[in-house]
Motif scaffolding. Sequence first.
Motif, PDB file in Angstrom:
ATOM      1  N   LEU A 152      78.421 -73.098 -30.004  1.00 14.74           N
ATOM      2  CA  LEU A 152      78.584 -74.325 -29.776  1.00 14.74           C
ATOM      3  C   LEU A 152      78.788 -76.401 -30.864  1.00 14.74           C
ATOM      4  CD1 LEU A 152      77.193 -72.994 -25.846  1.00 14.74           C
ATOM      5  CD2 LEU A 152      79.639 -73.519 -26.677  1.00 14.74           C
ATOM      6  N   SER A 153      79.688 -76.600 -30.663  1.00 11.10           N
ATOM      7  CA  SER A 153      80.016 -77.923 -31.005  1.00 11.10           C
ATOM      8  C   SER A 153      80.266 -79.542 -30.415  1.00 11.10           C
ATOM      9  CB  SER A 153      80.689 -77.359 -32.482  1.00 11.10           C
ATOM     10  OG  SER A 153      81.414 -77.547 -32.026  1.00 11.10           O
ATOM     11  N   GLY A 154      80.895 -80.011 -30.626  1.00 13.02           N
ATOM     12  CA  GLY A 154      81.488 -80.789 -29.938  1.00 13.02           C
ATOM     13  C   GLY A 154      82.526 -81.397 -30.947  1.00 13.02           C
ATOM     14  N   PRO A 155      83.350 -82.156 -30.560  1.00 16.94           N
ATOM     15  CA  PRO A 155      84.631 -82.870 -31.262  1.00 16.94           C
ATOM     16  C   PRO A 155      85.283 -82.194 -32.902  1.00 16.94           C
ATOM     17  CG  PRO A 155      84.094 -84.611 -29.975  1.00 16.94           C
ATOM     18  CD  PRO A 155      82.945 -83.783 -30.520  1.00 16.94           C
ATOM     19  N   LEU A 156      83.691 -82.824 -33.162  1.00 15.17           N
ATOM     20  CA  LEU A 156      83.754 -81.919 -34.525  1.00 15.17           C
ATOM     21  C   LEU A 156      82.962 -80.749 -35.335  1.00 15.17           C
ATOM     22  CD1 LEU A 156      85.382 -83.039 -37.579  1.00 15.17           C
ATOM     23  CD2 LEU A 156      82.293 -84.421 -37.814  1.00 15.17           C
ATOM     24  N   PHE A 157      82.976 -79.822 -35.785  1.00 16.98           N
ATOM     25  CA  PHE A 157      83.144 -78.599 -36.336  1.00 16.98           C
ATOM     26  C   PHE A 157      81.656 -78.566 -36.642  1.00 16.98           C
ATOM     27  CE2 PHE A 157      82.252 -75.162 -39.206  1.00 16.98           C
ATOM     28  CZ  PHE A 157      82.213 -73.923 -38.379  1.00 16.98           C
ATOM     29  N   GLY A 158      80.524 -78.436 -35.996  1.00 15.59           N
ATOM     30  CA  GLY A 158      79.284 -78.475 -36.403  1.00 15.59           C
ATOM     31  C   GLY A 158      78.338 -79.595 -36.119  1.00 15.59           C
ATOM     32  N   ASP A 159      79.085 -80.115 -35.384  1.00 12.59           N
ATOM     33  CA  ASP A 159      78.513 -81.158 -35.280  1.00 12.59           C
ATOM     34  C   ASP A 159      77.002 -81.659 -34.466  1.00 12.59           C
ATOM     35  OD1 ASP A 159      79.513 -81.257 -32.420  1.00 12.59           O
ATOM     36  OD2 ASP A 159      80.590 -82.914 -32.868  1.00 12.59           O
ATOM     37  N   GLN A 160      76.989 -80.077 -33.614  1.00 11.89           N
ATOM     38  CA  GLN A 160      75.755 -79.550 -32.653  1.00 11.89           C
ATOM     39  C   GLN A 160      76.099 -80.520 -31.607  1.00 11.89           C
ATOM     40  OE1 GLN A 160      72.109 -79.570 -34.959  1.00 11.89           O
ATOM     41  NE2 GLN A 160      72.691 -77.864 -35.808  1.00 11.89           N
ATOM     42  N   ASP A 161      76.976 -81.668 -30.495  1.00 12.14           N
ATOM     43  CA  ASP A 161      76.874 -82.364 -29.780  1.00 12.14           C
ATOM     44  C   ASP A 161      77.340 -81.373 -28.828  1.00 12.14           C
ATOM     45  OD1 ASP A 161      77.781 -84.756 -28.879  1.00 12.14           O
ATOM     46  OD2 ASP A 161      79.461 -85.701 -29.548  1.00 12.14           O
ATOM     47  N   VAL A 162      76.232 -81.247 -28.389  1.00  7.83           N
ATOM     48  CA  VAL A 162      75.867 -79.972 -27.194  1.00  7.83           C
ATOM     49  C   VAL A 162      75.426 -80.576 -26.553  1.00  7.83           C
ATOM     50  CG1 VAL A 162      75.435 -77.339 -26.324  1.00  7.83           C
ATOM     51  CG2 VAL A 162      77.488 -78.031 -28.820  1.00  7.83           C
ATOM     52  N   PRO A 163      75.550 -81.549 -25.217  1.00 13.15           N
ATOM     53  CA  PRO A 163      74.529 -82.057 -24.402  1.00 13.15           C
ATOM     54  C   PRO A 163      72.761 -81.335 -23.969  1.00 13.15           C
ATOM     55  CG  PRO A 163      76.222 -82.780 -23.860  1.00 13.15           C
ATOM     56  CD  PRO A 163      76.933 -81.571 -24.344  1.00 13.15           C
ATOM     57  N   VAL A 164      71.902 -82.187 -24.060  1.00 11.62           N
ATOM     58  CA  VAL A 164      70.079 -80.932 -23.906  1.00 11.62           C
ATOM     59  C   VAL A 164      70.481 -80.973 -22.591  1.00 11.62           C
ATOM     60  CG1 VAL A 164      68.088 -81.719 -22.838  1.00 11.62           C
ATOM     61  CG2 VAL A 164      68.876 -82.523 -25.384  1.00 11.62           C
ATOM     62  N   GLU A 165      71.576 -81.717 -21.518  1.00  9.36           N
ATOM     63  CA  GLU A 165      71.005 -81.246 -20.028  1.00  9.36           C
ATOM     64  C   GLU A 165      72.013 -80.374 -19.698  1.00  9.36           C
ATOM     65  OE1 GLU A 165      69.961 -85.618 -21.020  1.00  9.36           O
ATOM     66  OE2 GLU A 165      72.749 -84.468 -21.587  1.00  9.36           O
ATOM     67  N   TRP A 166      73.315 -80.226 -20.429  1.00  2.60           N
ATOM     68  CA  TRP A 166      73.826 -79.015 -19.918  1.00  2.60           C
ATOM     69  C   TRP A 166      72.849 -77.609 -20.483  1.00  2.60           C
ATOM     70  CZ3 TRP A 166      75.980 -75.020 -23.703  1.00  2.60           C
ATOM     71  CH2 TRP A 166      76.905 -74.052 -22.481  1.00  2.60           C
ATOM     72  N   THR A 167      72.735 -77.779 -21.389  1.00  2.00           N
ATOM     73  CA  THR A 167      71.394 -76.958 -22.247  1.00  2.00           C
ATOM     74  C   THR A 167      70.827 -76.279 -21.299  1.00  2.00           C
ATOM     75  OG1 THR A 167      72.511 -77.425 -24.503  1.00  2.00           O
ATOM     76  CG2 THR A 167      70.121 -75.655 -23.986  1.00  2.00           C
ATOM     77  N   ASP A 168      70.226 -76.938 -20.970  1.00  2.00           N
ATOM     78  CA  ASP A 168      68.460 -77.328 -20.467  1.00  2.00           C
ATOM     79  C   ASP A 168      69.352 -76.374 -18.674  1.00  2.00           C
ATOM     80  OD1 ASP A 168      66.347 -76.514 -18.687  1.00  2.00           O
ATOM     81  OD2 ASP A 168      66.581 -78.648 -17.982  1.00  2.00           O
ATOM     82  N   GLU A 169      70.904 -77.099 -18.312  1.00  2.00           N
ATOM     83  CA  GLU A 169      70.836 -76.230 -17.120  1.00  2.00           C
ATOM     84  C   GLU A 169      71.392 -74.781 -16.449  1.00  2.00           C
ATOM     85  OE1 GLU A 169      74.502 -77.754 -13.530  1.00  2.00           O
ATOM     86  OE2 GLU A 169      73.932 -79.216 -14.975  1.00  2.00           O
ATOM     87  N   ILE A 170      72.459 -74.657 -18.129  1.00  2.00           N
ATOM     88  CA  ILE A 170      72.362 -73.218 -18.149  1.00  2.00           C
ATOM     89  C   ILE A 170      71.512 -72.725 -18.657  1.00  2.00           C
ATOM     90  CG2 ILE A 170      74.564 -71.697 -19.450  1.00  2.00           C
ATOM     91  CD1 ILE A 170      75.575 -73.998 -17.552  1.00  2.00           C
ATOM     92  N   CYS A 171      70.678 -72.814 -19.065  1.00  2.00           N
ATOM     93  CA  CYS A 171      69.249 -71.809 -19.411  1.00  2.00           C
ATOM     94  C   CYS A 171      68.470 -71.090 -18.294  1.00  2.00           C
ATOM     95  CB  CYS A 171      68.164 -72.261 -20.545  1.00  2.00           C
ATOM     96  SG  CYS A 171      69.508 -71.856 -22.242  1.00  2.00           S
TER      97      CYS A 171
END
Length: 474
Positions: free
Chosen positions: A274-293
């Motif tokens: 997973l990334s954001g607009p740019l490949f490998g930018d790691q632009d994945v929100p903390v809030e989203w990751t926490d909610e999914i886990c």
Amino acid sequence: MRPFPLISLASTAAALPSARDIGSGILDQAYSLLEPLLDSIDTTSLYGIIGPFAPITSEILQTYISPLNEQLLRNSYVTRKGSNFYLGGERYTTSGANVYWLGLDENVIPAEGEPFYEPFNASYPTRGRIVEVMNTLATMGAHTIRSQTLGVSVGNPLSLQPELGVFNDEAFETMDWAIFQARQHGLRIFPPLVDNYDYYHGGKFSFLRFRGIDIDATGEQPLPAAVQKFYTDRTIINHFKTYIKHLLTHVNPYTGLSYAEDPTIFAYTTGNELSGPLFGDQDVPVEWTDEICKYVKELGPHKLCIDGTYGVNETHLNIASVDAFDNHYYPLNLTKLRSDIERVGSANKVYIAGEYDWTGNIPSAPSLQSFFDVIEERQSMPEPVIAGDLFWSLFMHDVPDCNAFVNHSDGFTLQYGNPLNTAQNDTQISTIRQHFFRMQGLSVSEYLPAVPCPGKFADYTYSSGVQDFNGDVH
């Protein structure tokens, strides 16, 4: 000879020590369930059916108990304590393979009349292919499978969710079989829940389209900022969670367990690279990751959750709901591997090398053995942090055709036992196999034992009846 009372067998078995400490009184629980059943059997009638019994020695008795212990262990959950995984009271290692096609494939045109979606070349793998790949993994000494299509299946007619609000539960048939076969072979699975890319099995771009946001995933980078709505738009997040719930609450007819309950699936990964607009930018929100886990663990309280960011996302290290991290190595990179392990270890979490180039085709890259040396040296430490590694990616025969191997076009296809393998291929494969066994504290030679192709005999379908290998129900 007087028949041995079956209840005595159960009582004697219950008094024996288990092969390993399964934990939580699970053996006592199993025997408490068995005793009333065995006590109800009329041993005199049984004697008349079966005939005389040979003496039940302690050695013979152990042949009954050892498989039971193994089955109970396979029904036990992998747990995490700090930077270690545990199973049955022992540290659990996760070395194995990526077998991304177990739920839905893109590499084989199926037999006429079988489900096929030509625009994506999508089809369901045969049961024989799944059986053979499980046999291969067991022969290689693997513990674990990472498989995208056991978690990601959206956006085409053969997928689990072809379109918003529509579920195709026939897609579960292949997934159920793969998960059951993994259990039968003593293997564990951790599937990603969504893909960063717009592949045949779908991913985040499918959910964006469900919301009316059509982005060309192959367009110039950076992609439009709207791609981040997958992580931020409440409607899309809810659609994704509805998909997760449908997946995890499905009950597998081979086990009677939901995916949320089944210990074979020991973890879910929030996504693949997973990334954001740019490949490998790691632009994945903390809030989203926490909610999914948290949602995965709400549905399956014993499930572990792995961060699906491409690379070790330092902003996620302190998310309490995240148990583990992974990264991918194309090409192999020892400096990055050591750095990833140290960063995850600093947060007291587990690290997995989730993908790597096994081929040895890049002369400037470190050797495969040197990559494994880093991982194996950590295993002698009280806190290894790295639990294992999974090569990309395994294919075998186009079963029931045992004369043809399935090919994938990315240059990383590993075909165990293919007579057309180069000497380098087989050397690398042997290196992987020896490494997998060393991760278990075992030593094997360079020899690569053959894995028989099951042919037509493994390609039968599920029924509540008893089946023979030709699919006839009795």
